[in-house]
Design an enzyme around this catalytic site. Structure first.
Site, PDB file in Angstrom:
ATOM      1  CD  GLU A  19      40.743  53.633  30.130  1.00 31.52           C
ATOM      2  OE1 GLU A  19      40.384  52.445  30.001  1.00 31.52           O
ATOM      3  OE2 GLU A  19      40.064  54.493  30.707  1.00 31.52           O
TER       4      GLU A  19
ATOM      5  N   GLY B 234      37.157  58.345  32.701  1.00 29.29           N
ATOM      6  CA  GLY B 234      36.021  57.969  33.538  1.00 29.29           C
ATOM      7  C   GLY B 234      35.699  59.043  34.560  1.00 29.29           C
ATOM      8  CB  SER B 235      32.878  59.369  36.787  1.00 34.27           C
ATOM      9  OG  SER B 235      32.776  58.079  37.404  1.00 34.27           O
ATOM     10  CB  THR B 236      37.201  57.334  39.627  1.00 34.15           C
ATOM     11  OG1 THR B 236      35.966  56.613  39.713  1.00 34.15           O
ATOM     12  CG2 THR B 236      37.907  57.291  40.979  1.00 34.15           C
TER      13      THR B 236
ATOM     14  CE  LYS C 130      41.610  50.915  32.650  1.00 35.41           C
ATOM     15  NZ  LYS C 130      40.671  51.956  33.131  1.00 35.41           N
TER      16      LYS C 130
ATOM     17  CG  ASP D 197      42.484  54.381  33.728  1.00 36.25           C
ATOM     18  OD1 ASP D 197      42.775  53.875  32.637  1.00 36.25           O
ATOM     19  OD2 ASP D 197      41.402  54.987  33.937  1.00 36.25           O
ATOM     20  N   GLY D 198      40.797  54.605  36.389  1.00 36.10           N
ATOM     21  CA  GLY D 198      39.659  53.954  37.024  1.00 36.10           C
ATOM     22  C   GLY D 198      39.506  52.531  36.511  1.00 36.10           C
TER      23      GLY D 198
HETATM   24  O1  DER Z   1      36.473  52.941  30.697  1.00 35.99           O
HETATM   25  C1  DER Z   1      37.293  52.816  31.634  1.00 35.99           C
HETATM   26  O2  DER Z   1      38.091  51.876  31.730  1.00 35.99           O
HETATM   27  C2  DER Z   1      37.249  53.835  32.705  1.00 35.99           C
HETATM   28  O3  DER Z   1      38.404  53.755  33.473  1.00 35.99           O
HETATM   29  C3  DER Z   1      35.979  53.620  33.479  1.00 35.99           C
HETATM   30  O4  DER Z   1      35.558  52.294  33.368  1.00 35.99           O
HETATM   31  C4  DER Z   1      36.111  53.919  34.942  1.00 35.99           C
HETATM   32  O5  DER Z   1      34.829  54.095  35.381  1.00 35.99           O
HETATM   33  P1  DER Z   1      34.425  55.165  36.492  1.00 35.99           P
HETATM   34  O6  DER Z   1      33.655  56.221  35.780  1.00 35.99           O
HETATM   35  O7  DER Z   1      33.615  54.370  37.450  1.00 35.99           O
HETATM   36  O8  DER Z   1      35.707  55.709  37.096  1.00 35.99           O
END
Ligand code: DER
Length: 236
Positions: A108, A31-33, A99, A86-87
């Protein structure tokens, strides 16, 4: 932007508080975080990172580890992980989370389960009382292509998600295909289902053809949220 700053704040705080020198096998989510998680770990310096190995949760995660100059490992070699970061798409007050917004939730969940400590990092939009409050697409479900129509029908007619849909790609004709070669179904549920996410997760998981469900229940040790005002909320 405020959202990017809050992602960075969550990630930096989580790394500072949970990635110690003695942690050598580290799971990196998608993800983006999570790029901010890796950014902060790199800042711990080459000395700290030279004896560490980083396990990815998919293609994007692997690229992030390699491009950051960190040692890449495989979950086959390291079935037990010290800490996975993880995000998440949403996190409720019991640390249950949705998620799979990035269609990476199978690997994940493997790394979340393999970790002694599983930590979530997210911006303030993900901090909710009930799942489904802000994240409207619904529960991501990885399914084998052969079974997707049957799983959709079961979700519509049996499980209680009449608006479940096959996730279509944007820059590719046809459906999204995961790193495992499978499809993703997004299944929205009413609030009453989301008050007991474990129950709905178990029901979905039993559908023939379902590979993994994007509900992570009772798995995270803590969740870090960056707020708009520059503060950090930590759920334990
Ligand atoms: O797909 C996922 O589970 C990722 O962790 C994602 O959902 C996290 O999203 P983000 O881009 O807001 O961090």
């Amino acid at each position: 932007s405020v959202i990017e700053a809050s992602k960075r704040l969550a990630a930096y705080t989580a790394v500072d508080q949970n990635v110690k020198l003695e942690h050598r096998v580290i799971g990196i989510g998608s993800g983006s975080t999570v790029p901010y998680v890796v950014e902060r770990i790199v800042q711990q310096g080459k000395e700290s990172n030279k004896n560490r190995v980083f396990i990815p949760t998919g293609f994007q995660s692997k690229e992030l580890i390699v491009s950051s100059g960190l040692n890449l490992g495989d979950v086959d070699q390291y079935p037990t992980i010290d800490v996975t970061l993880d995000g998440a798409d949403e996190v409720d007050h019991q640390l249950n989370c949705i998620k799979g917004g990035g269609a990476c939730h199978l690997r994940e969940k493997v790394l979340a389960e393999a970790a002694t400590t599983f930590i979530l990092v997210a911006d303030y939009r993900k901090n909710v009382e009930f799942l489904g409050t802000n994240f409207k697409p619904g529960v991501p479900i990885e399914v084998v292509p052969f079974a997707y129509a049957k799983v959709l029908q079961n979700l519509h007619q049996v499980i209680g998600s009449p608006n479940a849909t096959l996730r279509m790609a944007v820059k590719k004709a046809g459906p999204v295909v995961t790193d495992n070669g499978n499809f993703v179904i997004d299944a929205p549920f009413d609030r009453k289902f989301m008050e007991e996410p474990y129950k709905i997760m178990a029901k979905i998981k039993m559908l023939t053809g379902v590979v993994e469900v994007g509900l992570f229940c009772h798995m995270a040790k803590s969740a870090y949220f960056g707020n708009e005002d520059g503060s950090v909320t930590i759920k334990l």
